[in-house]
Design a protein around this motif. Sequence first.
Motif, PDB file in Angstrom:
ATOM      1  N   THR B  44       6.773  23.839  58.784  1.00 16.05           N
ATOM      2  CA  THR B  44       5.615  24.726  58.947  1.00 16.05           C
ATOM      3  C   THR B  44       4.411  24.140  58.208  1.00 16.05           C
ATOM      4  O   THR B  44       4.543  23.701  57.067  1.00 16.05           O
ATOM      5  CB  THR B  44       5.926  26.112  58.356  1.00 16.05           C
ATOM      6  N   ASN B  45       3.284  24.119  58.890  1.00 11.59           N
ATOM      7  CA  ASN B  45       2.036  23.682  58.264  1.00 11.59           C
ATOM      8  C   ASN B  45       1.762  24.541  57.018  1.00 11.59           C
ATOM      9  O   ASN B  45       1.915  25.766  57.050  1.00 11.59           O
ATOM     10  CB  ASN B  45       0.893  23.829  59.284  1.00 11.59           C
ATOM     11  N   GLN B  46       1.385  23.920  55.931  1.00  8.63           N
ATOM     12  CA  GLN B  46       1.143  24.655  54.682  1.00  8.63           C
ATOM     13  C   GLN B  46      -0.299  25.129  54.531  1.00  8.63           C
ATOM     14  O   GLN B  46      -0.597  25.922  53.647  1.00  8.63           O
ATOM     15  CB  GLN B  46       1.529  23.781  53.472  1.00  8.63           C
ATOM     16  N   HIS B  47      -1.209  24.630  55.362  1.00 13.87           N
ATOM     17  CA  HIS B  47      -2.632  24.985  55.209  1.00 13.87           C
ATOM     18  C   HIS B  47      -3.267  25.175  56.568  1.00 13.87           C
ATOM     19  O   HIS B  47      -3.353  24.227  57.337  1.00 13.87           O
ATOM     20  CB  HIS B  47      -3.392  23.866  54.487  1.00 13.87           C
ATOM     21  N   GLY B  48      -3.693  26.374  56.842  1.00 19.99           N
ATOM     22  CA  GLY B  48      -4.365  26.597  58.122  1.00 19.99           C
ATOM     23  C   GLY B  48      -4.191  28.019  58.591  1.00 19.99           C
ATOM     24  O   GLY B  48      -3.764  28.890  57.834  1.00 19.99           O
ATOM     25  N   LEU B  66      -1.793  17.013  59.402  1.00 19.53           N
ATOM     26  CA  LEU B  66      -1.705  15.582  59.096  1.00 19.53           C
ATOM     27  C   LEU B  66      -0.981  15.352  57.770  1.00 19.53           C
ATOM     28  O   LEU B  66      -0.226  14.383  57.620  1.00 19.53           O
ATOM     29  CB  LEU B  66      -3.094  14.942  59.083  1.00 19.53           C
ATOM     30  N   GLU B  67      -1.196  16.259  56.817  1.00 18.38           N
ATOM     31  CA  GLU B  67      -0.410  16.170  55.567  1.00 18.38           C
ATOM     32  C   GLU B  67       1.078  16.281  55.851  1.00 18.38           C
ATOM     33  O   GLU B  67       1.898  15.556  55.274  1.00 18.38           O
ATOM     34  CB  GLU B  67      -0.772  17.338  54.639  1.00 18.38           C
ATOM     35  N   GLU B  73       6.770  11.430  57.335  1.00 17.99           N
ATOM     36  CA  GLU B  73       6.828   9.966  57.440  1.00 17.99           C
ATOM     37  C   GLU B  73       7.410   9.363  56.157  1.00 17.99           C
ATOM     38  O   GLU B  73       8.283   8.508  56.189  1.00 17.99           O
ATOM     39  CB  GLU B  73       5.405   9.437  57.692  1.00 17.99           C
ATOM     40  N   SER B  74       6.916   9.849  55.022  1.00 18.28           N
ATOM     41  CA  SER B  74       7.368   9.278  53.749  1.00 18.28           C
ATOM     42  C   SER B  74       8.835   9.609  53.488  1.00 18.28           C
ATOM     43  O   SER B  74       9.524   8.891  52.766  1.00 18.28           O
ATOM     44  CB  SER B  74       6.483   9.784  52.604  1.00 18.28           C
ATOM     45  N   ARG B  75       9.327  10.693  54.074  1.00 22.96           N
ATOM     46  CA  ARG B  75      10.724  11.041  53.893  1.00 22.96           C
ATOM     47  C   ARG B  75      11.616  10.435  54.977  1.00 22.96           C
ATOM     48  O   ARG B  75      12.800  10.725  55.053  1.00 22.96           O
ATOM     49  CB  ARG B  75      10.879  12.562  53.897  1.00 22.96           C
ATOM     50  N   GLY B  76      11.038   9.596  55.840  1.00 25.61           N
ATOM     51  CA  GLY B  76      11.875   8.838  56.773  1.00 25.61           C
ATOM     52  C   GLY B  76      11.940   9.367  58.192  1.00 25.61           C
ATOM     53  O   GLY B  76      12.828   8.971  58.956  1.00 25.61           O
ATOM     54  N   ALA B  77      11.011  10.221  58.587  1.00 30.26           N
ATOM     55  CA  ALA B  77      11.046  10.708  59.977  1.00 30.26           C
ATOM     56  C   ALA B  77      10.818   9.547  60.946  1.00 30.26           C
ATOM     57  O   ALA B  77       9.963   8.691  60.713  1.00 30.26           O
ATOM     58  CB  ALA B  77       9.987  11.789  60.183  1.00 30.26           C
ATOM     59  N   ASP B  78      11.594   9.556  62.032  1.00 31.18           N
ATOM     60  CA  ASP B  78      11.494   8.485  63.038  1.00 31.18           C
ATOM     61  C   ASP B  78      10.602   8.864  64.211  1.00 31.18           C
ATOM     62  O   ASP B  78      10.219   7.998  64.997  1.00 31.18           O
ATOM     63  CB  ASP B  78      12.890   8.165  63.574  1.00 31.18           C
ATOM     64  N   GLY B  79      10.340  10.154  64.372  1.00 33.30           N
ATOM     65  CA  GLY B  79       9.504  10.608  65.489  1.00 33.30           C
ATOM     66  C   GLY B  79       8.971  11.986  65.168  1.00 33.30           C
ATOM     67  O   GLY B  79       9.480  12.658  64.267  1.00 33.30           O
ATOM     68  N   ALA B  93      -2.564  11.981  64.388  1.00 33.02           N
ATOM     69  CA  ALA B  93      -1.169  11.818  63.970  1.00 33.02           C
ATOM     70  C   ALA B  93      -0.616  10.477  64.453  1.00 33.02           C
ATOM     71  O   ALA B  93       0.195   9.844  63.770  1.00 33.02           O
ATOM     72  CB  ALA B  93      -0.325  12.978  64.501  1.00 33.02           C
ATOM     73  N   ARG B  94      -1.052  10.037  65.612  1.00 32.05           N
ATOM     74  CA  ARG B  94      -0.581   8.726  66.110  1.00 32.05           C
ATOM     75  C   ARG B  94      -1.074   7.577  65.234  1.00 32.05           C
ATOM     76  O   ARG B  94      -0.422   6.542  65.157  1.00 32.05           O
ATOM     77  CB  ARG B  94      -1.018   8.534  67.566  1.00 32.05           C
ATOM     78  N   GLU B  95      -2.227   7.738  64.614  1.00 37.33           N
ATOM     79  CA  GLU B  95      -2.702   6.712  63.685  1.00 37.33           C
ATOM     80  C   GLU B  95      -1.864   6.682  62.412  1.00 37.33           C
ATOM     81  O   GLU B  95      -1.615   5.624  61.833  1.00 37.33           O
ATOM     82  CB  GLU B  95      -4.153   6.989  63.290  1.00 37.33           C
ATOM     83  N   ILE B  96      -1.474   7.862  61.945  1.00 38.32           N
ATOM     84  CA  ILE B  96      -0.832   7.994  60.643  1.00 38.32           C
ATOM     85  C   ILE B  96       0.659   7.706  60.695  1.00 38.32           C
ATOM     86  O   ILE B  96       1.226   7.094  59.781  1.00 38.32           O
ATOM     87  CB  ILE B  96      -1.061   9.434  60.126  1.00 38.32           C
TER      88      ILE B  96
END
Lengths: 243, 243, 243, 243, 243, 243
Positions: B44-48, B66-67, B73-79, B93-96
């Motif tokens: 769940t998004n934390q801000h918005g 994006l956060e 990503e940093s925790r290893g998500a593949d997609g 998101a595709r850039e990040i």
Amino acid sequence: MSMSTEPSRRIALINPNTTASMTQLMADCVGAVVDPATEVWAITNQHGPASIESHTDEALAVPGLLEAVRDAESRGADGFVLACFGDPGLDAAREIATGPVVGIAEAGFHAATMLGRSFSVVTTLARTIGQAEHLVHRYGFADKCRSIYACEVPVLELEDPASDARKLVVDYCRRAVEEDEADSIVLGCAGMADFCHEVSEQVGVPVIDGVTAGVTFVESLVKLGLRTSTRSEYAPPLPKEYR
Amino acid sequence: MSMSTEPSRRIALINPNTTASMTQLMADCVGAVVDPATEVWAITNQHGPASIESHTDEALAVPGLLEAVRDAESRGADGFVLACFGDPGLDAAREIATGPVVGIAEAGFHAATMLGRSFSVVTTLARTIGQAEHLVHRYGFADKCRSIYACEVPVLELEDPASDARKLVVDYCRRAVEEDEADSIVLGCAGMADFCHEVSEQVGVPVIDGVTAGVTFVESLVKLGLRTSTRSEYAPPLPKEYR
Amino acid sequence: MSMSTEPSRRIALINPNTTASMTQLMADCVGAVVDPATEVWAITNQHGPASIESHTDEALAVPGLLEAVRDAESRGADGFVLACFGDPGLDAAREIATGPVVGIAEAGFHAATMLGRSFSVVTTLARTIGQAEHLVHRYGFADKCRSIYACEVPVLELEDPASDARKLVVDYCRRAVEEDEADSIVLGCAGMADFCHEVSEQVGVPVIDGVTAGVTFVESLVKLGLRTSTRSEYAPPLPKEYR
Amino acid sequence: MSMSTEPSRRIALINPNTTASMTQLMADCVGAVVDPATEVWAITNQHGPASIESHTDEALAVPGLLEAVRDAESRGADGFVLACFGDPGLDAAREIATGPVVGIAEAGFHAATMLGRSFSVVTTLARTIGQAEHLVHRYGFADKCRSIYACEVPVLELEDPASDARKLVVDYCRRAVEEDEADSIVLGCAGMADFCHEVSEQVGVPVIDGVTAGVTFVESLVKLGLRTSTRSEYAPPLPKEYR
Amino acid sequence: MSMSTEPSRRIALINPNTTASMTQLMADCVGAVVDPATEVWAITNQHGPASIESHTDEALAVPGLLEAVRDAESRGADGFVLACFGDPGLDAAREIATGPVVGIAEAGFHAATMLGRSFSVVTTLARTIGQAEHLVHRYGFADKCRSIYACEVPVLELEDPASDARKLVVDYCRRAVEEDEADSIVLGCAGMADFCHEVSEQVGVPVIDGVTAGVTFVESLVKLGLRTSTRSEYAPPLPKEYR
Amino acid sequence: MSMSTEPSRRIALINPNTTASMTQLMADCVGAVVDPATEVWAITNQHGPASIESHTDEALAVPGLLEAVRDAESRGADGFVLACFGDPGLDAAREIATGPVVGIAEAGFHAATMLGRSFSVVTTLARTIGQAEHLVHRYGFADKCRSIYACEVPVLELEDPASDARKLVVDYCRRAVEEDEADSIVLGCAGMADFCHEVSEQVGVPVIDGVTAGVTFVESLVKLGLRTSTRSEYAPPLPKEYR
């Protein structure tokens, strides 16, 4: 020239990035094109990236940009120009503002199509070409855009006298005219606002800066009494709980 | 079923709004469709905003979204699946992200076009029709989309048993099939993820939920070893000073 | 991994030409991408040309291809992939089969558009470029396809170590990326199914094989419980007297 | 307000038909929207039909219209508005004039697309719908135009108090907004220039008159220093023997 | 061959410019392609420019062209061909004439699309490329047109043996075939009517002259009993006061 | 009338289904429209379905159709018409035949666009609407087609006096003209070839039969000396081993 102390209309020219010198450059350019009774407020985004050169930069610039729109609205702005060539936040700003809102890519493309059959775009970094192409399609001008070139000068180096930005822009404009048969050129960055007359003289076709074009078009819409439609999509957003 | 403790791949299913019950609803739906060796992280998004029903809501949801992408990503998500029907933040998101990123409108439209010649969309509020139409054009499916209807039930009332959301959705689906000759229906809100089999039975054509479709498509891309192109536009964004 | 002896779903991967070694090559490629509980049946067309390199070849391959679809359907296939880049017989197979049917050009293009803004196609003989162009339009991706190149290696020579097919494919992929600004490449022949990882490493953008993409997409549709719409056009064909 | 006796710029507003009362009606409308330093010359075509309601009428109006352009050019006009909704003679006028030239359908469509996602057109006779549709495509706005209605009131009866033109226009505008989901309306005749504020109040969406829009856009282009491109197509025509 | 003194049908082939030698050249070309019972009247415009090489030339040619149509209609013409590649006056002529009217660009494009997937255009002056591009879009053939080249030989020099027009035309046709992959060529000027067989032999693809194509298509429509629709837009123009 | 015993040209009119009475009906219609020196061979497919009302029917008709093309080619046919409204086998026939090949949907659409701005299609079964829509896009006429209606009379019942086919066709044509503003109607089945004059009289707009239109267009192309381009895609297919 207006002799009253009260201007007839106020246009908020909002720089979506946080670099005040770029805002100033734009302000210097627009003075010459507006009606004497029009006041232009040049406003720098208070929250976001120093320059906008990616989709991520755009995304992070928009909340601050919308705050600037709200603030200018509350101070009585009659129309709004969003001065970043990716036109970030345009749909959202149209919901929030009462007066008309125009993006500078949008304005540049509209102006170009009134001056000939075709145009090309010359922009800053190659990675922004995709967004320019997206906007060309979105606004309906895909058949009229001959090419999009990037001079690979970052936005904040455009004003650096040591950069060869102007020379590169002229080179790509020439290529667009001679090889791609573009009738005119739209400059793809607010930071090129002061290039257009010089480049036009060198390449022999109209060269359009979206910042000045955008300001005159919004001024036109305000004079015509036209505002964004509030029929459905662009009505003010519903009150919403935000975390 | 996988007997190893380590999953073969991890997919981050990100709810761009801040309502955790909606995230849970989606998580419940996707369990049945993934490979046993695929782990899905419902986030769940934390801000918005609590729900996304305007361009402004979209704009304000994206920084938090994006956060969430960066964190996964940093925790290893593949997609990554972005589970709001306006596909907010998709380009950024595709850039990040390194792995593939799919939006649920995108996924729903792609699935629909593999099941027949045409589809219609049934969504929540009429004011979101414009964004759905925009996405249909953006992804190339304008000739295949027969109509877009709104049942005028707000996102957060979809699950309310007192709302007649399901009945309205069925009614508009029928109209799309009978009057507009749609071969299938794409449901236009992540909060309708659990409607699709029931609605399909009642209207007699395939009814597509973008959340489950998006998760299986991202899973497919990950298995195929495919990631977003980093050629130029979607390369990681340049380091930038943010205020 | 599935411990039951009964697979959860069966996908018929049909090679529309009559060359069994090509069918085997595809079968070898798809094993790695499906769920352990998915069984893939690799099937060679029993009647038609040894390779498909013209509209006439396509036309003559289709009756045998449809027989193969009917046969697999009667044996319980849940989904179908038609593994020739011209997507011959796709509409007819959708009428005959109950489960979803996907062509490999279709699958390749869909995958490509989830990985970036644009793609190019690298195919076998120049005379097939027209059909590839036709399909790009049919599926809605005309604005996203940057170029279509042919390496002029016949389908059946792709696997010949003496052919320089792989080198030519790499050369054209490079040209598509560097000159045409394609974000990814779709390989335009089922016989190139085993090229994609190698080519991708050399050219630095995603390279997509429609065979493996098609199998995972059909697997996704089956898991989602989605089948071809039987509303009208794709309903089973009427019984008909044939001479 | 300008205190000098010399205006800063002169715009020729040319009525392509020969009915001077219509020219006067337009002149009355534009006064309010231009900069005090802009002089507008309202000019009636001296040769052609009394009203333009067919392709033949357009064709026969153009030679006189081009004479009017040449004449205004020789007297120092800086920009030109062609005030008939079929935009007759626009390409030819761009060859002949040095300053920018805008047609009123063109101007109306451009304005509409800055105020929302979509617009409809309400025009005079049904037989002119084809030309309006043609222009919508030509300028790139086919995806944005929701519908075109004709109230079947001839051009010269619009001003007749006994005609129910205004009521019919309001009725069709309502239908466009309610049934076709148009965000705004473009009025399809120069003779409706004085309807727009009244109609807008009644239907609740922006209603655009191309005459006033065209004058402000040409004024903008002149202020921006932009002229029609003389690169090739719109260069002055070659001297030619005429019989 | 018809033995009666009365032909079965009469086709007016109208040269929109005032150069009688060009009319004669066309007349010489069409004799071989019509049915023996078809009479072709080759008619030179009596009022207008000697050649048509700009939008202004087109505009000034149309009133005389329409007179020629009216006159031929009154003398019993059953169908009409407008033999200038910009197709000037086509819509207006359709209003005035009872029988079918075809323009030569229109005819050339239709013929080309029946002979392959794609075509290119080779025309006279570069400044006419814009109009050719406009017509390609108008008639629906934008996706099929690969390129438009100008040999920069003025219309009236095409027949001059000292001009290298034929050589230049062959050169551009080759380029269109080899670089742009055009399946056929449409010659972009009525004055090239006698080039097509010779050029076709040299470049190896079909080369289409719109004049002869237009005459056979109008003859076909007449034989089929088909006339321009008088439903609304193309009904005879209303009587109108002209000054 | 030709007095020689040898015709000047021979056109093969091929009925892709195996119902000889339909072939005869077409043959009866075309006699009146060809030049006396043109011989038309009406040929019934020897292998395939009795009528073509699905993609499967089309696919199974094509091999026999191609045999008929080869056979007619070997006997000296100069041009070919494929007389089923789905235009099955058109691309393949263009590879095999030397002379031009035209489909009857193609011919009908081309004729319609020379008679007005827009057309509608009235066809047999609703399940064939998808293919008609596909062809409208393929040939470039998507913007010009207003609607496609099916009268739900099977092909082989069209000629049954007890069917109300003609009445239904007239009803749908009226609807297309009055509600959809179609300038003309294209009849969507070869079996309606003899309806068109009668229907046209009743609905007051041109009604086009693709069979007769196709024969006159192929006759035109033959007279013009034009053949399918053999540049690449439509060159004769490579020799190939068939199983």
